[in-house]
Design a protein around this motif. Sequence first.
Motif, PDB file in Angstrom:
ATOM      1  N   GLY A 135       0.826  -1.204   0.000  1.00  0.00           N
ATOM      2  CA  GLY A 135       0.000   0.000   0.000  1.00  0.00           C
ATOM      3  C   GLY A 135       0.853   1.244   0.000  1.00  0.00           C
ATOM      4  O   GLY A 135       2.084   1.192   0.153  1.00  0.00           O
ATOM      5  N   LEU A 136       0.197   2.379  -0.184  1.00  0.00           N
ATOM      6  CA  LEU A 136       0.870   3.673  -0.219  1.00  0.00           C
ATOM      7  C   LEU A 136       0.165   4.634   0.727  1.00  0.00           C
ATOM      8  O   LEU A 136      -1.065   4.642   0.815  1.00  0.00           O
ATOM      9  N   CYS A 137       0.951   5.435   1.450  1.00  0.00           N
ATOM     10  CA  CYS A 137       0.400   6.492   2.286  1.00  0.00           C
ATOM     11  C   CYS A 137       1.144   7.775   1.943  1.00  0.00           C
ATOM     12  O   CYS A 137       2.361   7.869   2.150  1.00  0.00           O
ATOM     13  N   LEU A 138       0.429   8.738   1.389  1.00  0.00           N
ATOM     14  CA  LEU A 138       1.047   9.973   0.911  1.00  0.00           C
ATOM     15  C   LEU A 138       0.588  11.142   1.786  1.00  0.00           C
ATOM     16  O   LEU A 138      -0.598  11.396   1.913  1.00  0.00           O
ATOM     17  N   PHE A 139       1.561  11.826   2.382  1.00  0.00           N
ATOM     18  CA  PHE A 139       1.272  12.979   3.233  1.00  0.00           C
ATOM     19  C   PHE A 139       1.540  14.265   2.448  1.00  0.00           C
ATOM     20  O   PHE A 139       2.664  14.503   2.004  1.00  0.00           O
ATOM     21  N   ASN A 140       0.531  15.090   2.279  1.00  0.00           N
ATOM     22  CA  ASN A 140       0.706  16.381   1.593  1.00  0.00           C
ATOM     23  C   ASN A 140       1.517  16.215   0.313  1.00  0.00           C
ATOM     24  O   ASN A 140       2.573  16.837   0.135  1.00  0.00           O
ATOM     25  N   CYS A 141       1.033  15.386  -0.553  1.00  0.00           N
ATOM     26  CA  CYS A 141       1.763  15.021  -1.770  1.00  0.00           C
ATOM     27  C   CYS A 141       2.126  16.239  -2.610  1.00  0.00           C
ATOM     28  O   CYS A 141       1.298  17.106  -2.877  1.00  0.00           O
ATOM     29  N   ALA A 142       3.382  16.303  -3.027  1.00  0.00           N
ATOM     30  CA  ALA A 142       3.879  17.420  -3.827  1.00  0.00           C
ATOM     31  C   ALA A 142       3.562  17.211  -5.305  1.00  0.00           C
ATOM     32  O   ALA A 142       3.232  16.107  -5.742  1.00  0.00           O
ATOM     33  N   VAL A 143       3.713  18.275  -6.084  1.00  0.00           N
ATOM     34  CA  VAL A 143       3.455  18.201  -7.520  1.00  0.00           C
ATOM     35  C   VAL A 143       4.698  17.756  -8.282  1.00  0.00           C
ATOM     36  O   VAL A 143       4.615  17.313  -9.425  1.00  0.00           O
TER      37      VAL A 143
END
Length: 281
Positions: A135-143
């Motif tokens: 799985g993936l957990c993305l915090f405040n994903c950047a561009v």
Amino acid sequence: ALDFIGQGRSSKPFTVEEDSSSMGEASSSPPLYRLYPDVVEDGSEIDATSSVMEMGQNTDTKVEYSINLWANLVDDYARHHQLDEVVLMGNSLGSLVALSAATGDFMNHSNTADRENLPTYLAGNNAGEQSRVAGLCLFNCAVGLNSRNVIKNPNYGPIRRAIINLIFDVFNNLIFDNQFLLRFALNNVVTKELLEDALKSLYMCSPDRVDKELVDSFYYPAKLGGEGAVEAIRQIYTNDAGLTPMEFHERYPEILNSLPLHLVWGLEDVVTPISGDVGTF
């Protein structure tokens, strides 16, 4: 779980256990027991690779920093430790590292036929290697590696893109690609008080969490990193920004649609706002 904080300088990866007396000591990022108390209390292991490669003292200034470089290092780390059922967690640009590692994009092969036999460890391939990503957990994903990827917004017309491109070129030439200016700023402008105020402006809901340890984790790599610190900052702001999260999903829909994806966003985040291109997507 593999955790890499998109913060900057890092030290050696380490594993956090519930009874560990050295939690957080090996990393320049905030101690993991403060970031993930529930995970640690549950006895789960977190491998804190932070940004994987040091950006400061003893850094090889010939390294070309990119999302794919870090993803390759994460993949090598997972292979070395024979990790399985890995949950990749990344903050800001670390989210893009997670996407690159999970999809195997870091191998940077344009030929799909060649990619079928790529020796990626986490993403697997079509030659019998199954994905080891749970799985993936993305915090405040950047561009992107830097903000230049905002130019890829499909709602922007050619004139607007040209203007924004020009603005980035001017800022890069005057500031971020100016090693003398960056060196002067690190040596004469950056102070612990300045960093503390800047961090508290980001930790709006819990400014009390900006303690001495967190401030020092930013301060000393910048002050003691020498030419490596200057070069790392220069490259992160001026190098190719890589793929956007939207491009990752467009390029690898089958992989990313098959994985559990958990997104965490600060509603008042001004750096990677939820109302921006990525949050809207």
